[in-house]
Design a protein around this motif. Structure first.
Motif, short mmCIF file in Angstrom:
data_model
loop_
_atom_site.label_atom_id
_atom_site.label_comp_id
_atom_site.label_asym_id
_atom_site.label_seq_id
_atom_site.Cartn_x
_atom_site.Cartn_y
_atom_site.Cartn_z
N LEU A 145 -27.83 -15.71 -49.03
CA LEU A 145 -28.03 -16.10 -50.43
C LEU A 145 -27.49 -17.51 -50.67
CD1 LEU A 145 -27.13 -12.68 -52.09
CD2 LEU A 145 -29.41 -13.75 -51.97
N PHE A 146 -26.37 -17.82 -50.03
CA PHE A 146 -25.79 -19.16 -50.15
C PHE A 146 -26.78 -20.21 -49.63
CE2 PHE A 146 -23.22 -22.68 -48.33
CZ PHE A 146 -22.65 -23.15 -49.51
N ALA A 147 -27.44 -19.90 -48.53
CA ALA A 147 -28.41 -20.85 -47.95
C ALA A 147 -29.59 -21.06 -48.89
CB ALA A 147 -28.89 -20.36 -46.59
N TYR A 149 -29.44 -20.84 -52.19
CA TYR A 149 -28.89 -21.69 -53.26
C TYR A 149 -28.82 -23.16 -52.77
CZ TYR A 149 -24.47 -23.83 -55.03
OH TYR A 149 -23.49 -24.69 -55.46
N ALA A 150 -28.39 -23.36 -51.55
CA ALA A 150 -28.29 -24.71 -50.98
C ALA A 150 -29.68 -25.35 -50.92
CB ALA A 150 -27.67 -24.67 -49.59
N ARG A 151 -30.67 -24.57 -50.49
CA ARG A 151 -32.05 -25.08 -50.39
C ARG A 151 -32.54 -25.56 -51.76
NH1 ARG A 151 -35.78 -23.92 -46.68
NH2 ARG A 151 -34.58 -22.15 -45.90
N LYS A 152 -32.26 -24.74 -52.77
CA LYS A 152 -32.69 -25.10 -54.12
C LYS A 152 -32.02 -26.40 -54.60
CE LYS A 152 -34.47 -24.22 -58.29
NZ LYS A 152 -35.92 -24.35 -58.54
N MET A 153 -30.74 -26.53 -54.30
CA MET A 153 -30.03 -27.75 -54.72
C MET A 153 -30.60 -28.97 -53.99
SD MET A 153 -28.06 -27.03 -57.11
CE MET A 153 -29.28 -25.83 -57.53
N ALA A 154 -30.95 -28.79 -52.73
CA ALA A 154 -31.56 -29.90 -51.98
C ALA A 154 -32.88 -30.29 -52.62
CB ALA A 154 -31.76 -29.50 -50.52
N GLN A 155 -33.64 -29.30 -53.06
CA GLN A 155 -34.92 -29.59 -53.72
C GLN A 155 -34.70 -30.31 -55.05
OE1 GLN A 155 -36.29 -25.57 -53.81
NE2 GLN A 155 -37.34 -25.71 -51.82
N GLU A 156 -33.69 -29.90 -55.79
CA GLU A 156 -33.47 -30.43 -57.14
C GLU A 156 -32.74 -31.77 -57.16
OE1 GLU A 156 -34.77 -29.26 -59.80
OE2 GLU A 156 -35.47 -27.27 -59.19
N LEU A 157 -31.79 -31.96 -56.25
CA LEU A 157 -31.00 -33.19 -56.29
C LEU A 157 -31.48 -34.19 -55.23
CD1 LEU A 157 -27.45 -31.65 -56.86
CD2 LEU A 157 -28.99 -32.61 -58.57
N GLY A 158 -32.11 -33.66 -54.21
CA GLY A 158 -32.80 -34.48 -53.22
C GLY A 158 -31.95 -35.55 -52.58
N SER A 159 -32.59 -36.67 -52.32
CA SER A 159 -31.94 -37.71 -51.52
C SER A 159 -30.95 -38.53 -52.34
CB SER A 159 -33.00 -38.61 -50.90
OG SER A 159 -33.86 -39.05 -51.94
N ASP A 160 -30.74 -38.17 -53.61
CA ASP A 160 -29.73 -38.86 -54.40
C ASP A 160 -28.31 -38.54 -53.93
OD1 ASP A 160 -31.64 -40.02 -55.93
OD2 ASP A 160 -31.36 -38.72 -57.69
N ILE A 161 -28.18 -37.48 -53.17
CA ILE A 161 -26.85 -37.07 -52.71
C ILE A 161 -26.53 -37.79 -51.41
CG2 ILE A 161 -25.45 -35.10 -51.95
CD1 ILE A 161 -26.25 -35.18 -55.00
N ASP A 162 -25.34 -38.38 -51.34
CA ASP A 162 -24.98 -39.12 -50.13
C ASP A 162 -24.58 -38.17 -49.00
OD1 ASP A 162 -24.51 -41.62 -48.78
OD2 ASP A 162 -22.39 -41.10 -48.85
N VAL A 163 -23.68 -37.22 -49.31
CA VAL A 163 -23.25 -36.25 -48.30
C VAL A 163 -23.29 -34.86 -48.92
CG1 VAL A 163 -21.36 -35.52 -46.78
CG2 VAL A 163 -21.65 -37.95 -47.28
N HIS A 204 -22.28 -21.74 -43.77
CA HIS A 204 -22.32 -23.18 -43.52
C HIS A 204 -23.53 -23.54 -42.66
CE1 HIS A 204 -21.37 -27.12 -41.90
NE2 HIS A 204 -21.55 -26.60 -40.70
N GLY A 205 -23.69 -22.84 -41.54
CA GLY A 205 -24.78 -23.16 -40.62
C GLY A 205 -26.15 -22.96 -41.27
N LEU A 206 -26.31 -21.85 -41.95
CA LEU A 206 -27.60 -21.55 -42.59
C LEU A 206 -27.90 -22.56 -43.69
CD1 LEU A 206 -27.25 -17.65 -42.89
CD2 LEU A 206 -28.70 -18.90 -41.25
#
Ligand code: FCB
Length: 484
Positions: A145-147, A149-163, A204-206
């Motif tokens: 489930l954490f993975a 949630y992480a996927r969704k955040m990557a979709q929503e915040l995208g490449s604006d995140i540095d790390v 973390h890995g997922l």
């Protein structure tokens, strides 16, 4: 005048400051946010000092623009903050909350506009309560489930995140949350703690894989660990050496080895054989956990010392976060903690800058190719506002100065450490210690929520601006942003 030689950092060294969602945001029941384990825990009588909760905290949820103005004036290169999972996905599964996502999108946009790189942590301890009701980190499904949630955040915040940092200090989540019970969810079951260790590693890995699936393989992924710098009383004594091995195993290697080498340490599995056979580690899990890390985040505050337990003294409760009748040191019944000499911070943690260098150098020795970043370092003191309206936090400036000098020592020894984040930007909710312990370089008046720069903020600004380590007494006052 203090004796001081000029010490310089390279111009691409990252200067930042760090916070975490539950510690600063407040607005606990606003904007569609669901409850987390820290809401439940802090609202349970007797769990936090003075019954403090994160309901209001620094009200950053409403004051984020003012807070960005402070960061900009501080000349920070980067800001490390965490996303509250239950704010963006109230139940931890299923529906996402657009209002919560929009909050982080505007925060990130505001940071970029101010020229500050966003360094995100996806999990700084605030698990959606509904997931805890189904076992929390003892439940393997939480990692999956954490993975998502992480996927969704990557979709929503995208490449604006540095790390993208997956987890903050999984040691605390697992052992303080599930073994000693001094953190949420407050359980005291050694087996649960070890299950949590593994499911956090797996998460973390997922999550790292999911983020890179969305944003590409070159997306920077990280994890932040609170590695324990522990020494032994008598290196000549085999029992003391074994005590150190055990602590290093459950504190450090149980994370480092799967994360960076793809295997659990055999000795830790043996030490804990009376608790579990580790059958919760399924075939292929360690390969999933082992993903390339662009930087390894390191949080450092103090050091510890162990010896072989004397009769009836085993299972020490010295966890560095307060006393508990239950030990976080699962599988370490033969270990006794030795009180470290001072000076101490208001947390009772000993001040030992050399430990910072030691940690960074030892990581380089074990993992020479792994770039490092100090993602937290700082100190709580009982600050006072003086008649001039300022906070002359001389001890905090000295602490920061000496630890940043220690980072420079490591760099000069050839360690690839790329940045430093002061904990914390603001005074905030210090978990079980509530608002009593102040770590901010900016003071927060909890009555008015007004922010006032402490001397440490002025001092840190000079460092971030010049890359030259200022003498501890070189505090350059400038005008600071005001609300509104
Ligand atoms: C670390 C936590 C951070 C803060 C500092 C003092 O363990 O990551 O949230 O509480 O300690």
């Amino acid at each position: 005048m203090s004796k001081h030689t000029t010490r310089t950092f390279p111009s691409d060294f990252t200067w930042g400051s760090a916070t975490a969602a539950y510690q600063i945001e407040g607005a606990a029941r606003e904007g569609g946010r669901g409850p987390s384990i820290w809401d439940t825990y802090s609202h349970t009588p007797g769990r936090t000092l003075n019954g403090d909760t994160g309901d209001v905290a620094d009200d950053h949820y409403h004051r984020w623009q003012e807070d960005i103005a402070h960061m900009k004036e501080l000349v920070l290169d980067a800001y490390r903050f965490s996303i509250s999972w239950p704010r963006v996905q109230p139940g931890g599964r299923g529906e996402f909350n657009p209002e919560g996502i929009a909050f982080y999108q505007q925060l990130v946009a505001g940071l970029l506009e101010a020229g500050i790189k966003p360094v995100v942590t996806l999990y700084h301890w605030d698990l959606p309560q509904e997931l805890e009701d189904e076992g929390g980190w003892t439940n393997r499904e939480t990692a999956y489930l954490f993975a998502e949630y992480a996927r969704k955040m990557a979709q929503e915040l995208g490449s604006d995140i540095d790390v993208w940092t997956t987890l903050n200090e999984p040691w605390c989540s697992a052992y303080l949350g599930y073994a000693s019970g001094v953190h949420a969810p407050g359980r005291t079951e050694p087996l649960a703690a070890l299950q949590a260790v593994h499911h956090l590693n797996l998460a973390h890995g997922l999550a790292g894989r999911a983020i890179r699936e969305v944003l590409g393989e070159s997306t920077k992924v990280s994890i932040t660990l609170n590695l324990h710098v522990t020494r032994m009383l008598d290196p000549e004594n085999a029992g003391d050496r074994d005590a150190l091995r055990r602590i290093d195993g459950v504190a450090n290697r149980v994370f480092l080895q799967p994360l960076l080498e793809g295997a659990y340490p055999a000795d830790v599995m043996q030490d804990t054989a009376g608790i579990t056979d580790w059958s919760f580690v399924l075939e292929g899990d360690t390969d999933l956990i082992h993903i390339p890390l662009d930087v390894l985040g390191v949080n450092y505050y103090s050091t510890g010392m162990v010896r072989e337990a004397t009769e009836g003294q085993g299972g020490s409760d010295n966890d560095g976060h307060g006393n508990s009748s239950h030990s976080p040191w699962v599988g370490s019944e033969h270990v006794e903690w030795v009180k470290m000499p001072g000076p101490y911070t208001a947390m009772g943690w000993n001040i030992d800058p050399a430990g910072m260098t030691e940690l960074l150098v030892s990581l380089r020795d074990s993992y020479p190719q792994q770039p490092l970043m100090v993602t937290e370092n700082g100190a709580a003191f009982y600050d006072t506002v003086t008649d001039d309206g300022r906070v002359h936090d001389v001890e905090r400036v000295a602490y920061l100065h000496d630890h940043i000098a220690a980072v420079l020592d490591a760099r000069e020894a050839g360690v690839d450490v790329r940045g430093y984040f002061a904990w914390s930007l603001l005074d905030n909710f210090e978990w079980g210690w509530g608002y009593d312990r102040r770590f901010g370089i900016i003071r927060v008046d909890y009555e008015t929520l007004e922010r006032i720069w402490k001397d440490s903020a002025f001092w840190y600004r000079t460092l971030a601006r010049t890359n030259v380590l200022p003498a501890p007494d070189a505090v350059e006052y400038v005008e600071q942003p005001t609300a509104g």
